[in-house]
Design a protein around this motif. Structure first.
Motif, PDB file in Angstrom:
ATOM      1  N   ASP A 137       0.838  -1.209   0.000  1.00 40.22           N
ATOM      2  CA  ASP A 137       0.000   0.000   0.000  1.00 40.22           C
ATOM      3  C   ASP A 137       0.868   1.253   0.000  1.00 40.22           C
ATOM      4  OD1 ASP A 137      -2.271  -1.471  -0.062  1.00 40.22           O
ATOM      5  OD2 ASP A 137      -2.742  -1.296   2.067  1.00 40.22           O
ATOM      6  N   MET A 138       1.993   1.193   0.712  1.00 41.27           N
ATOM      7  CA  MET A 138       2.894   2.355   0.727  1.00 41.27           C
ATOM      8  C   MET A 138       3.516   2.559  -0.654  1.00 41.27           C
ATOM      9  SD  MET A 138       2.677   3.938   3.407  1.00 41.27           S
ATOM     10  CE  MET A 138       3.743   5.240   2.908  1.00 41.27           C
ATOM     11  N   PHE A 139       3.836   1.472  -1.329  1.00 43.42           N
ATOM     12  CA  PHE A 139       4.373   1.578  -2.691  1.00 43.42           C
ATOM     13  C   PHE A 139       3.344   2.241  -3.598  1.00 43.42           C
ATOM     14  CE2 PHE A 139       7.227  -2.345  -2.094  1.00 43.42           C
ATOM     15  CZ  PHE A 139       8.308  -1.547  -1.818  1.00 43.42           C
ATOM     16  N   ARG A 171       5.788   6.221   9.891  1.00 44.89           N
ATOM     17  CA  ARG A 171       4.713   5.709  10.773  1.00 44.89           C
ATOM     18  C   ARG A 171       4.403   4.247  10.443  1.00 44.89           C
ATOM     19  NH1 ARG A 171       2.146  10.423  10.137  1.00 44.89           N
ATOM     20  NH2 ARG A 171       0.784   9.593   8.501  1.00 44.89           N
ATOM     21  N   THR A 172       4.295   3.940   9.134  1.00 43.19           N
ATOM     22  CA  THR A 172       3.989   2.561   8.728  1.00 43.19           C
ATOM     23  C   THR A 172       5.080   1.621   9.209  1.00 43.19           C
ATOM     24  OG1 THR A 172       3.052   3.507   6.738  1.00 43.19           O
ATOM     25  CG2 THR A 172       3.342   1.141   6.726  1.00 43.19           C
ATOM     26  N   VAL A 173       6.336   2.069   9.080  1.00 42.85           N
ATOM     27  CA  VAL A 173       7.465   1.241   9.500  1.00 42.85           C
ATOM     28  C   VAL A 173       7.384   0.970  11.005  1.00 42.85           C
ATOM     29  CG1 VAL A 173       9.967   1.340   9.834  1.00 42.85           C
ATOM     30  CG2 VAL A 173       9.003   1.823   7.606  1.00 42.85           C
ATOM     31  N   ASP A 174       7.054   2.014  11.784  1.00 41.12           N
ATOM     32  CA  ASP A 174       6.920   1.829  13.237  1.00 41.12           C
ATOM     33  C   ASP A 174       5.805   0.843  13.565  1.00 41.12           C
ATOM     34  OD1 ASP A 174       8.937   3.586  13.617  1.00 41.12           O
ATOM     35  OD2 ASP A 174       7.672   5.310  14.096  1.00 41.12           O
ATOM     36  N   ASP A 175       4.646   1.020  12.881  1.00 42.11           N
ATOM     37  CA  ASP A 175       3.515   0.108  13.113  1.00 42.11           C
ATOM     38  C   ASP A 175       3.895  -1.324  12.775  1.00 42.11           C
ATOM     39  OD1 ASP A 175       2.053   2.245  13.786  1.00 42.11           O
ATOM     40  OD2 ASP A 175       0.792   2.316  11.985  1.00 42.11           O
ATOM     41  N   ILE A 268      15.514   2.605   6.695  1.00 42.99           N
ATOM     42  CA  ILE A 268      14.483   3.495   6.148  1.00 42.99           C
ATOM     43  C   ILE A 268      14.350   4.718   7.063  1.00 42.99           C
ATOM     44  CG2 ILE A 268      12.004   3.753   5.661  1.00 42.99           C
ATOM     45  CD1 ILE A 268      11.995   0.749   4.899  1.00 42.99           C
ATOM     46  N   ARG A 269      14.286   4.470   8.373  1.00 43.89           N
ATOM     47  CA  ARG A 269      14.156   5.584   9.330  1.00 43.89           C
ATOM     48  C   ARG A 269      15.365   6.511   9.247  1.00 43.89           C
ATOM     49  NH1 ARG A 269      11.056   2.145  13.141  1.00 43.89           N
ATOM     50  NH2 ARG A 269      12.968   1.073  13.610  1.00 43.89           N
ATOM     51  N   GLU A 270      16.558   5.903   9.138  1.00 43.89           N
ATOM     52  CA  GLU A 270      17.790   6.697   9.069  1.00 43.89           C
ATOM     53  C   GLU A 270      17.797   7.544   7.793  1.00 43.89           C
ATOM     54  OE1 GLU A 270      21.222   4.194   9.702  1.00 43.89           O
ATOM     55  OE2 GLU A 270      22.571   5.878   9.331  1.00 43.89           O
ATOM     56  N   ALA A 271      17.405   6.927   6.684  1.00 43.51           N
ATOM     57  CA  ALA A 271      17.399   7.657   5.406  1.00 43.51           C
ATOM     58  C   ALA A 271      16.372   8.784   5.432  1.00 43.51           C
ATOM     59  CB  ALA A 271      17.111   6.696   4.258  1.00 43.51           C
TER      60      ALA A 271
END
Lengths: 359, 183
Positions: A137-139, A171-175, A268-271
């Motif tokens: 969905d993010m893509f 946010r999606t990555v955290d979830d 991803i978060r770092e980037a």
């Protein structure tokens, strides 16, 4: 001595996601040899480089494989950019890295689902693929495509992500990281999974190197080798360390891929935290002339891209060596001595992508 | 080996039993598409100048532009939604729009009639070259989708076939010396 028999395995088999064919030499139930043959889905995509404009070919390179699509597009574009001496804007490099790491999460979750399915653990399969939907969905929201993104172009990327979109990804990555805890627990601690994977298909470190294994397959045998450390795209600015395991069995390969998902979340978060502003592409003038050879770390392992240009709009040659091509010899080694019932699972643990291999 | 534990996955299984389904009840609940989704190509026929760049850039050959007949045809079953045509269109009359096209029992083409008005906006403008600025690099001739420009570097000549020119402005935008103006 037991009677020898040859059992054809594939190209259509319930557990195989892709059509690989093996002739298994059996002594009773024990596999003593495996002869692979490929070529069922050869599409001649490399040859098309002579017929299509070098900028247009990006769309074809992306369609070599559904899962590694972003990486193939990026590998091709970066090779052509090196030939032409184009310096891609920093923002484009970061965007490529973010999409690449999202692809890795997507690919590994797909594989985990297939592994669970091959073990007959259906609910675990559904949990893995349910999580994968969030990435898809993010893509869709950021690139416009669920699987094939078509965001890479020679000179940069075609689409930008604004701060709201980057925040949504974070946010999606955290979830997802929170949702993945039960998945991790099950894959790494569950009795059923352990009894099926531990000690199955052991590839010692020296054999892995000798047979030319790549990617998670090599790292699961204890070799610290990850092409991302070469620092292509924005990886030079990020903290990338290879995720390894030592056992070299199917369980270790599962463990490496699980931990790589966590590593990708961190990257991803770092980037997203470090992404600079500015342009996303530079204009490309003229035609490429020269050759270049580059390597990138696809979710399945190291892929090699070779480009030879002659100064016209069509390239002379584009060569792509995919991770599965390198992982087939160690897979054949692994199959020797195993039981017939374990063959599907061992084949699956190399994460085979035959569409890539046959192009 | 670990001790056998049973029902370790029970919590997730129970949660799934009493939880809303992860999937939606399509088609009763309409699908939600994100704004950027590359669903299908739409054409704004009023703006199209039949330059044919979309046809040439399409990796699968799904688009056909017939300038004489004034039609723009797409085989939606061949289209792979890469967006190459929409990216290159000089008039930006092609758009990638969210939502999928209808399935059909057989592959078919969709043809759009381009309006036969006097001349589309901008098409009346033709490129004019400034000989003082031009270095005869031939880039304009290479970029022209209709092959309307002929440049001879040795003879230092620049010729325009006005009957072929569609006024796409690609020559003017690609000129490194800004020697071409649309007049």
């Amino acid at each position: 001595m037991a009677k020898r028999s040859i059992v054809p395995f594939g190209p259509q088999h319930p557990v195989l996601p892709e059509p690989v064919h093996l002739d298994l030499v059996l002594e009773d139930e024990t596999v003593v040899g495996a002869i692979p043959s490929i070529g069922f889905i050869h599409r001649g995509l490399e040859k098309l480089v002579e017929k299509r404009d070098f900028k247009q070919y990006v769309y074809i390179a992306e369609r070599v494989c559904g899962i590694c699509s972003c990486g193939h597009g990026m590998g091709y574009c970066e090779s052509v950019e090196h030939v032409m001496g184009i310096e891609v804007p920093k923002r484009a490099k970061y965007l490529r890295t973010i999409w690449m790491e999202m692809s890795r999460v997507h690919s590994h979750l797909l594989w985990l689902g297939l592994l669970a399915d091959a073990m007959g653990f259906e609910s675990l399969f559904m949990e893995s693929w349910k999580l994968r939907e969030k990435i898809l969905d993010m893509f869709d929201a950021t690139t416009g495509g669920r699987v094939i993104f078509s965001v890479n172009c020679v000179g940069g990327v075609l689409k930008d992500m604004d701060s709201a979109m980057l925040a949504a990804i974070a946010r999606t990555v955290d979830d997802m990281e929170a949702d993945m805890t039960p998945l991790f627990q099950t894959f790494l601690k569950d009795y059923t999974v352990q009894s099926r994977l531990k000690g199955l298909g052991v590839l010692p470190r020296d054999q892995a190197i000798l047979q030319g294994a790549v990617g998670p397959m090599l790292r699961a045998s204890g070799e610290e080798y990850d092409v991302r450390m070469l620092g292509y795209a924005a990886y030079s600015d990020l903290d990338v360390a290879p995720v390894t395991a030592t056992a070299g069995d199917s369980y270790a390969r599962c463990e490496v891929r699980l931990k790589e998902i966590l590593q990708s979340f961190r990257l991803i978060r770092e980037a997203i935290g470090k992404i600079p502003g500015g342009d996303i592409s530079v204009p490309v003038k003229g035609n490429p002339n020269g050759e270049y050879f580059m390597r990138i770390e696809q979710p399945r392992g190291e892929a090699i891209y070779y480009v030879k240009a002659n100064g016209t709009k069509n390239l002379d040659r584009f060569r792509l060596r995919t991770p599965t091509t390198s992982n087939i010899p160690p897979m054949v080694e692994l199959l020797k001595g195993c039981q017939l019932a374990d063959v599907p699972l061992i084949i699956l643990t190399i994460d085979p992508c035959i569409s890539c291999t046959e192009r | 080996m670990n001790d056998t534990k049973i029902f370790t996955y029970a919590r997730t299984a129970m949660k799934n039993l009493f939880h809303k389904p992860a999937t939606t009840s399509y088609p009763f609940e309409p699908a939600q598409f994100p704004e950027r989704m590359r669903g299908h190509i739409e054409i704004d026929t009023a703006e199209c100048i039949s330059c044919g760049l979309c046809m040439r850039s399409c990796p699968t050959g799904a688009i056909r532009v017939d300038r004489a007949a004034g039609t723009w045809t797409i085989n939606r079953f061949d289209c792979v939604q890469c967006g190459s045509c929409a990216n290159l269109c000089p008039k930006k009359c092609l758009h990638m729009t969210p939502g999928y096209t209808q399935p059909a029992p057989q592959k078919s083409e969709e043809t759009f009639e381009l309006p036969k008005k006097a001349q589309p906006a901008g098409a009346s403008q033709k490129p004019a070259m400034d000989p003082e600025k031009c270095v005869y690099c031939t880039l304009c001739a290479k970029k022209c989708p209709q092959g309307a420009i002929e440049v001879d570097r040795a003879e230092k000549t620049w010729k325009l076939d006005a009957s072929k020119c569609v006024g796409c402005t690609l020559c003017a935008s690609s000129c490194p010396k800004k020697a071409i103006e649309m007049k």
